[in-house]
Design a protein around this motif. Structure first.
Motif, PDB file in Angstrom:
ATOM      1  N   TYR A   1     -14.358 -17.241   3.011  1.00  0.00           N
ATOM      2  CA  TYR A   1     -15.406 -16.227   3.064  1.00  0.00           C
ATOM      3  C   TYR A   1     -16.792 -16.843   2.878  1.00  0.00           C
ATOM      4  O   TYR A   1     -17.730 -16.540   3.626  1.00  0.00           O
ATOM      5  CB  TYR A   1     -15.137 -15.178   1.992  1.00  0.00           C
ATOM      6  CG  TYR A   1     -16.106 -14.026   1.972  1.00  0.00           C
ATOM      7  CD1 TYR A   1     -16.038 -13.015   2.924  1.00  0.00           C
ATOM      8  CD2 TYR A   1     -17.077 -13.938   0.982  1.00  0.00           C
ATOM      9  CE1 TYR A   1     -16.923 -11.943   2.899  1.00  0.00           C
ATOM     10  CE2 TYR A   1     -17.972 -12.878   0.948  1.00  0.00           C
ATOM     11  CZ  TYR A   1     -17.883 -11.879   1.912  1.00  0.00           C
ATOM     12  OH  TYR A   1     -18.766 -10.825   1.889  1.00  0.00           O
TER      13      TYR A   1
ATOM     14  N   ARG B   1     -20.107 -16.324   5.166  1.00  0.00           N
ATOM     15  CA  ARG B   1     -20.959 -15.242   4.688  1.00  0.00           C
ATOM     16  C   ARG B   1     -22.364 -15.774   4.384  1.00  0.00           C
ATOM     17  O   ARG B   1     -22.526 -16.774   3.682  1.00  0.00           O
ATOM     18  CB  ARG B   1     -20.357 -14.631   3.424  1.00  0.00           C
ATOM     19  CG  ARG B   1     -21.255 -13.639   2.702  1.00  0.00           C
ATOM     20  CD  ARG B   1     -21.385 -12.343   3.447  1.00  0.00           C
ATOM     21  NE  ARG B   1     -22.019 -11.325   2.603  1.00  0.00           N
ATOM     22  CZ  ARG B   1     -22.339 -10.116   3.027  1.00  0.00           C
ATOM     23  NH1 ARG B   1     -22.092  -9.772   4.282  1.00  0.00           N
ATOM     24  NH2 ARG B   1     -22.904  -9.251   2.206  1.00  0.00           N
TER      25      ARG B   1
ATOM     26  N   GLU C   1      -8.904  -7.584  -3.892  1.00  0.00           N
ATOM     27  CA  GLU C   1      -8.886  -6.493  -4.861  1.00  0.00           C
ATOM     28  C   GLU C   1      -7.479  -6.258  -5.382  1.00  0.00           C
ATOM     29  O   GLU C   1      -7.273  -6.041  -6.589  1.00  0.00           O
ATOM     30  CB  GLU C   1      -9.430  -5.220  -4.192  1.00  0.00           C
ATOM     31  CG  GLU C   1      -9.663  -4.052  -5.143  1.00  0.00           C
ATOM     32  CD  GLU C   1      -8.422  -3.233  -5.395  1.00  0.00           C
ATOM     33  OE1 GLU C   1      -8.360  -2.578  -6.455  1.00  0.00           O
ATOM     34  OE2 GLU C   1      -7.508  -3.232  -4.537  1.00  0.00           O
TER      35      GLU C   1
ATOM     36  N   GLU D   1      -9.749  -6.430   0.841  1.00  0.00           N
ATOM     37  CA  GLU D   1      -8.648  -5.611   0.309  1.00  0.00           C
ATOM     38  C   GLU D   1      -7.614  -6.435  -0.441  1.00  0.00           C
ATOM     39  O   GLU D   1      -7.173  -6.064  -1.540  1.00  0.00           O
ATOM     40  CB  GLU D   1      -7.986  -4.859   1.461  1.00  0.00           C
ATOM     41  CG  GLU D   1      -6.806  -3.991   1.039  1.00  0.00           C
ATOM     42  CD  GLU D   1      -6.180  -3.261   2.208  1.00  0.00           C
ATOM     43  OE1 GLU D   1      -5.331  -2.379   1.966  1.00  0.00           O
ATOM     44  OE2 GLU D   1      -6.534  -3.574   3.378  1.00  0.00           O
TER      45      GLU D   1
ATOM     46  N   THR E   1     -13.324  -3.374  -3.040  1.00  0.00           N
ATOM     47  CA  THR E   1     -13.017  -2.259  -2.154  1.00  0.00           C
ATOM     48  C   THR E   1     -11.552  -2.311  -1.737  1.00  0.00           C
ATOM     49  O   THR E   1     -11.038  -3.380  -1.392  1.00  0.00           O
ATOM     50  CB  THR E   1     -13.915  -2.308  -0.906  1.00  0.00           C
ATOM     51  OG1 THR E   1     -15.279  -2.381  -1.328  1.00  0.00           O
ATOM     52  CG2 THR E   1     -13.714  -1.082  -0.039  1.00  0.00           C
ATOM     53  N   LYS E   2     -10.879  -1.170  -1.758  1.00  0.00           N
ATOM     54  CA  LYS E   2      -9.442  -1.119  -1.473  1.00  0.00           C
ATOM     55  C   LYS E   2      -9.128  -1.092   0.016  1.00  0.00           C
ATOM     56  O   LYS E   2      -8.013  -0.757   0.406  1.00  0.00           O
ATOM     57  CB  LYS E   2      -8.812   0.094  -2.161  1.00  0.00           C
ATOM     58  CG  LYS E   2      -8.791  -0.020  -3.679  1.00  0.00           C
ATOM     59  CD  LYS E   2      -8.026   1.136  -4.299  1.00  0.00           C
ATOM     60  CE  LYS E   2      -7.935   0.984  -5.811  1.00  0.00           C
ATOM     61  NZ  LYS E   2      -7.141   2.068  -6.433  1.00  0.00           N
ATOM     62  N   SER E   3     -10.075  -1.456   0.837  1.00  0.00           N
ATOM     63  CA  SER E   3      -9.836  -1.574   2.275  1.00  0.00           C
ATOM     64  C   SER E   3     -10.824  -2.601   2.812  1.00  0.00           C
ATOM     65  O   SER E   3     -11.761  -3.008   2.136  1.00  0.00           O
ATOM     66  CB  SER E   3     -10.031  -0.218   2.977  1.00  0.00           C
ATOM     67  OG  SER E   3     -11.367   0.251   2.786  1.00  0.00           O
ATOM     68  N   GLY E   4     -10.586  -3.030   4.055  1.00  0.00           N
ATOM     69  CA  GLY E   4     -11.511  -3.976   4.664  1.00  0.00           C
ATOM     70  C   GLY E   4     -11.177  -5.414   4.329  1.00  0.00           C
ATOM     71  O   GLY E   4     -10.085  -5.739   3.851  1.00  0.00           O
ATOM     72  N   GLN E   5     -12.150  -6.294   4.532  1.00  0.00           N
ATOM     73  CA  GLN E   5     -11.873  -7.721   4.460  1.00  0.00           C
ATOM     74  C   GLN E   5     -11.592  -8.230   3.043  1.00  0.00           C
ATOM     75  O   GLN E   5     -11.019  -9.299   2.874  1.00  0.00           O
ATOM     76  CB  GLN E   5     -13.034  -8.513   5.063  1.00  0.00           C
ATOM     77  CG  GLN E   5     -14.387  -8.269   4.426  1.00  0.00           C
ATOM     78  CD  GLN E   5     -15.504  -9.003   5.140  1.00  0.00           C
ATOM     79  OE1 GLN E   5     -15.311 -10.109   5.636  1.00  0.00           O
ATOM     80  NE2 GLN E   5     -16.671  -8.391   5.229  1.00  0.00           N
TER      81      GLN E   5
ATOM     82  N   THR F   1       0.837  -1.203   0.000  1.00  0.00           N
ATOM     83  CA  THR F   1       0.000   0.000   0.000  1.00  0.00           C
ATOM     84  C   THR F   1       0.872   1.253   0.000  1.00  0.00           C
ATOM     85  O   THR F   1       0.585   2.237  -0.682  1.00  0.00           O
ATOM     86  CB  THR F   1      -0.927   0.003   1.224  1.00  0.00           C
ATOM     87  OG1 THR F   1      -1.746  -1.170   1.203  1.00  0.00           O
ATOM     88  CG2 THR F   1      -1.810   1.245   1.241  1.00  0.00           C
TER      89      THR F   1
ATOM     90  N   ASN G   1     -17.184  -6.307  -1.248  1.00  0.00           N
ATOM     91  CA  ASN G   1     -15.970  -6.319  -0.427  1.00  0.00           C
ATOM     92  C   ASN G   1     -14.723  -6.569  -1.275  1.00  0.00           C
ATOM     93  O   ASN G   1     -13.644  -6.051  -0.977  1.00  0.00           O
ATOM     94  CB  ASN G   1     -16.074  -7.392   0.655  1.00  0.00           C
ATOM     95  CG  ASN G   1     -17.062  -7.021   1.741  1.00  0.00           C
ATOM     96  OD1 ASN G   1     -17.162  -5.859   2.131  1.00  0.00           O
ATOM     97  ND2 ASN G   1     -17.819  -7.997   2.225  1.00  0.00           N
TER      98      ASN G   1
END
Length: 443
Positions: free
Chosen positions: A301, A305, A396, A393, A387-391, A51, A384
């Protein structure tokens, strides 16, 4: 006491408790030592470093001092040189003279457990691909001048082949190296692009044109980089592997001693192509582990989920996606394993001929498998995974890295074509050997 169950697809079969014919006790000991070292010094911080788009310099120093850059070299390791430098084993787990390509396989697989090619590539790409031409083809004086510092990580190098107008088309490289009037220097002019690790490197093993057009005009030089007059370097912003130091290099009347010639003038194409085999194989190994990281994350996941009143794994369409990608992944790993085993059994010269084309195909197929597994993971993670953050990341990020596997080291379509052409060439050569000599009835 039984071991705790592991997430499906999260480990290669030999680490999931299944029997394998390839791994000896020394390999299993090596795997445990490497995993412990990488878990301590790379794994936990890799995503953050990527990052930040750079790996702190102390990490390279840590790996160098532990001898953990050396396993990125082609096997067998240069044990005579390493003994001279006081290096007799790596992590106390394997003697340098006992290191084989199965050890290489384990090392590359473990280094890619971050799921990202950038952090590990920032450490190993330079030595992995920049040092072998000097080792294989450099004369004694060249090796004495450069290998001690490069093998111990005191100085860094890179491989510089690709140019703005010549990527997979290596034969049409245009960077020139013309001898000075006094014959003491090559004067190098041109540009190199997409050079991994270049920004940190004191030297490059560089492809240059010393003769006419085509492959016979190519040679290789050890070209000084950092701080050398006439050399200008800047980092390139790329879509993936952002921490690996991808570099644009401009060369303006750069003076390089003629003693820096690797091997012979005009033999550069052969040196480059021989070096590509190791590069493509290590890419294939690492990409296969990246695919495993993505698919096993997706599996973990969907086990937890919930949607529409039940976990995602209870949905047949989800299981179909996982099954298709899992079959591709394990087939690719089985091919890579058998491929590496063949390299341990064949003489180097025979391996270059018999496996050269297949190496290109294995590299290309690894990119295809990674694409399928990363895409599957991103779709199953849903928003999710976008998205470039979170679970999601990491997923991605892995999906962004797919082109960095399918293009560098020889783009996918070129590799597939090369593989078949090489197989046909081998077939024709072997057929010709069976033909009767003209004008005789003798077999």
């Amino acid at each position: 006491m039984s071991s705790p169950p592991i997430i499906p697809f999260s480990e290669p079969p030999y680490l999931a408790g299944l029997p394998s014919p390839y791994y000896k006790p020394t390999h299993l000991k090596w795997q445990k030592a490497v995993r412990n070292f990488i878990s301590t010094h790379l794994l936990d911080s890799a995503l953050q470093w990527d990052t930040d788009e750079t790996v702190p310099p102390h990490v390279f120093t840590t790996f160098a001092q532990a001898g953990m850059l050396l396993p990125s070299l082609p096997a067998p390791l240069p044990s005579q040189w390493l003994h001279r430098l006081g290096i007799h084993d790596i992590l106390g787990a394997v003697k340098v003279e006992d290191f084989d390509y199965i050890h290489t396989l384990i090392y590359c697989d473990e280094m890619a457990r971050t799921g990202l090619a950038g952090p590990s590539g920032s450490l190993t790409t330079g030595i992995s691909f920049g040092v072998p031409p000097i080792l294989k083809f450099g004369n004694a004086q060249l090796q004495e001048r450069f290998l001690p510092d490069l093998l111990t990580g005191k100085k860094r190098t890179c491989i510089a082949i690709t140019e703005p107008e010549a990527g997979s088309d290596v034969a049409n490289i245009t960077t020139t190296a013309v001898k000075s009037e006094d014959g003491k220097f090559y004067i190098v002019n041109g540009a190199k692009k997409w050079i991994t690790n270049g920004i940190w490197s004191e030297y490059a093993s560089m492809a240059v044109r010393t003769g006419g057009p085509g492959p016979t005009g190519l040679s290789m030089l050890v070209v000084p980089l950092k701080g050398h007059p006439g050399v200008n370097m800047r980092r390139l912003k790329v879509g993936g592997q952002v921490s690996a130091g991808t570099t644009f290099i401009e060369l303006d009347d750069v003076k390089v001693p003629v003693e820096n010639l690797i091997g012979e003038e005009g033999a550069g194409m052969r040196y480059i192509m021989t070096n590509f085999n190791h590069e493509r194989l290590t890419i294939a190994i690492g990409a296969t582990r990246q695919a495993r990281v993505a698919l096993s994350a997706a599996m973990e996941y969907v086990l937890k989920r919930e949607a529409f009143g039940k976990t995602l794994v209870e949905q047949p369409v989800v299981r179909q996606r996982l099954a298709r990608c899992g079959a591709m992944l394990e087939s690719q790993w089985a091919w890579v394993e058998s491929f590496v085993y063949q390299m341990t059994q064949l003489p180097k010269e025979a391996a270059d001929i018999e496996l050269g084309g297949l190496t290109a195909m294995a590299k290309a197929q690894a990119g295809i498998v990674l694409n399928e597994c990363a895409q599957c993971a991103q779709l199953l993670f849903g928003g999710n995974g976008y998205t470039k953050s979170g679970q999601g990341e990491l997923i991605e990020r892995i999906y962004r890295e797919v082109p960095g596997i399918r293009i560098p080291g020889g783009s996918e379509d070129v590799m597939m074509d090369l593989g078949v052409r090489q197989l046909v060439k081998n077939f024709k050569n072997k057929t010709k050997l069976l033909e009767r000599p003209q004008g005789t009835s003798k077999l």
